[in-house]
Design a protein around this motif. Sequence first.
Motif, short mmCIF file in Angstrom:
data_model
loop_
_atom_site.label_atom_id
_atom_site.label_comp_id
_atom_site.label_asym_id
_atom_site.label_seq_id
_atom_site.Cartn_x
_atom_site.Cartn_y
_atom_site.Cartn_z
N GLY A 106 0.81 -1.20 0.00
CA GLY A 106 0.00 0.00 0.00
C GLY A 106 0.85 1.26 0.00
N PRO A 107 0.22 2.44 -0.04
CA PRO A 107 0.97 3.71 -0.06
C PRO A 107 1.90 3.88 1.13
CG PRO A 107 -1.35 4.05 -0.59
CD PRO A 107 -1.23 2.63 -0.13
N SER A 108 1.51 3.32 2.29
CA SER A 108 2.33 3.46 3.49
C SER A 108 3.41 2.39 3.59
CB SER A 108 1.43 3.39 4.73
OG SER A 108 0.78 2.14 4.81
N GLY A 109 3.44 1.47 2.62
CA GLY A 109 4.44 0.40 2.65
C GLY A 109 3.95 -0.89 3.24
N GLY A 110 2.76 -0.88 3.86
CA GLY A 110 2.21 -2.10 4.43
C GLY A 110 1.73 -3.05 3.34
N ILE A 111 1.76 -4.35 3.64
CA ILE A 111 1.34 -5.36 2.69
C ILE A 111 -0.13 -5.71 2.95
CG2 ILE A 111 1.73 -7.69 1.81
CD1 ILE A 111 3.96 -5.72 1.21
N GLY A 112 -0.95 -5.59 1.93
CA GLY A 112 -2.38 -5.86 2.06
C GLY A 112 -2.80 -7.06 1.25
N LEU A 113 -3.79 -7.78 1.77
CA LEU A 113 -4.36 -8.95 1.09
C LEU A 113 -5.39 -8.46 0.08
CD1 LEU A 113 -4.60 -12.09 1.04
CD2 LEU A 113 -6.39 -11.86 2.76
N THR A 114 -5.21 -8.81 -1.19
CA THR A 114 -6.12 -8.32 -2.22
C THR A 114 -6.97 -9.43 -2.85
OG1 THR A 114 -4.43 -8.55 -3.93
CG2 THR A 114 -4.57 -6.43 -2.81
N ALA A 115 -6.57 -10.68 -2.73
CA ALA A 115 -7.31 -11.78 -3.36
C ALA A 115 -6.85 -13.10 -2.79
CB ALA A 115 -7.10 -11.76 -4.88
N CYS A 116 -7.66 -14.13 -3.00
CA CYS A 116 -7.23 -15.48 -2.66
C CYS A 116 -8.04 -16.47 -3.49
CB CYS A 116 -7.36 -15.77 -1.16
SG CYS A 116 -8.92 -16.45 -0.61
N ALA A 117 -7.51 -17.67 -3.61
CA ALA A 117 -8.19 -18.77 -4.28
C ALA A 117 -7.69 -20.06 -3.67
CB ALA A 117 -7.93 -18.76 -5.79
N TYR A 118 -8.57 -21.05 -3.57
CA TYR A 118 -8.13 -22.32 -2.99
C TYR A 118 -8.90 -23.48 -3.59
CZ TYR A 118 -12.26 -22.68 0.05
OH TYR A 118 -13.54 -22.80 0.53
N GLY A 119 -8.34 -24.66 -3.40
CA GLY A 119 -9.00 -25.87 -3.89
C GLY A 119 -8.24 -27.11 -3.46
N PHE A 120 -8.59 -28.24 -4.09
CA PHE A 120 -8.04 -29.53 -3.70
C PHE A 120 -8.30 -30.53 -4.83
CE2 PHE A 120 -11.91 -28.23 -1.57
CZ PHE A 120 -12.84 -29.00 -2.23
N PRO A 121 -7.49 -31.57 -4.92
CA PRO A 121 -7.72 -32.59 -5.94
C PRO A 121 -9.01 -33.36 -5.66
CG PRO A 121 -5.49 -32.71 -5.08
CD PRO A 121 -6.24 -31.80 -4.18
N VAL A 122 -9.69 -33.76 -6.72
CA VAL A 122 -10.88 -34.61 -6.61
C VAL A 122 -10.48 -36.00 -7.09
CG1 VAL A 122 -13.23 -35.02 -7.42
CG2 VAL A 122 -12.45 -32.69 -7.01
N ARG A 123 -10.61 -37.00 -6.20
CA ARG A 123 -10.22 -38.36 -6.53
C ARG A 123 -11.41 -39.29 -6.34
NH1 ARG A 123 -4.68 -39.48 -6.30
NH2 ARG A 123 -5.36 -41.58 -6.92
N CYS A 124 -11.49 -40.33 -7.17
CA CYS A 124 -12.60 -41.27 -7.08
C CYS A 124 -12.54 -42.10 -5.81
CB CYS A 124 -12.58 -42.20 -8.30
SG CYS A 124 -13.01 -41.36 -9.84
N ASP A 125 -11.35 -42.25 -5.22
CA ASP A 125 -11.20 -43.09 -4.04
C ASP A 125 -11.30 -42.30 -2.74
OD1 ASP A 125 -8.90 -41.69 -4.45
OD2 ASP A 125 -7.53 -43.38 -4.04
N ARG A 126 -11.76 -41.05 -2.82
CA ARG A 126 -11.90 -40.22 -1.63
C ARG A 126 -13.30 -39.63 -1.59
NH1 ARG A 126 -6.29 -36.97 -2.77
NH2 ARG A 126 -4.84 -38.69 -2.40
N PRO A 127 -13.70 -39.09 -0.44
CA PRO A 127 -15.02 -38.45 -0.37
C PRO A 127 -15.14 -37.34 -1.39
CG PRO A 127 -14.09 -38.75 1.82
CD PRO A 127 -13.01 -39.09 0.85
#
Length: 232
Positions: A106-127
């Motif tokens: 940011g303008p003051s030099g601080g680090i800000g969180l602007t976005a995120c994304a998440y996920g996981f593999p889908v497997r036939c042998d798991r829920p």
Amino acid sequence: MTVNTPDRPETSHPATPGRRPARPGAPPERRRQGASPEQGEFVRPLTRCQIDDRMLELGELYANTSSHRVRASDASGRGRSAAFRRRLAGHMRRPGFELLVAETAGPSGGIGLTACAYGFPVRCDRPWWDGLDGWYLPEGLLRVAAFGRLFAIADILVERRVRTQDQSREWNLARRLQRRLLSDHAAELGVTLVDRDNADTLEALLSWGWRCLTVEAREASRLAPGRLLVLR
């Protein structure tokens, strides 16, 4: 941040060889200058401990970027934030889970969180994922899941500008996040579910390269709890 600034105006000097002269009355061409979007926002994964430490911040990001209509009884977004954090805590237990964040100074030099994304593999042998099971997946996706090459992207949280500006550009932040998740897990396809009444998110996902299923595949997934989209 990128800024559009006009090129220097044409002069009355003879045209330089190889340079296209400006059309009479035409506005000067514009070009992007400044740091590229990829330099402006740093994408990195968080460990599970880091996610726990920043859970409230992630919940606030969800409340601020969610496209769902806010109910009058939940104008502050606290309910949506809490529901997101509960869902995220459950997803974190899945094997192969990964969460990426985008941060910027940011303008003051601080680090800000602007976005995120998440996920996981889908497997036939798991829920399966949140009620989505093999009965809802077309045969082609089942084969990809059997080989461990299907990755579910559960959430992409980005600012409104990422949804509405430069959606087709490879440096679009949402595209960077989803591409990184798939590449980190050597996934052949991504899959996600969208609430059937969430037209804003559906429109954004389609602009980022997601595609609806074919007619035959839609028939197989018509009873799924949401609209199923795939990403190559």
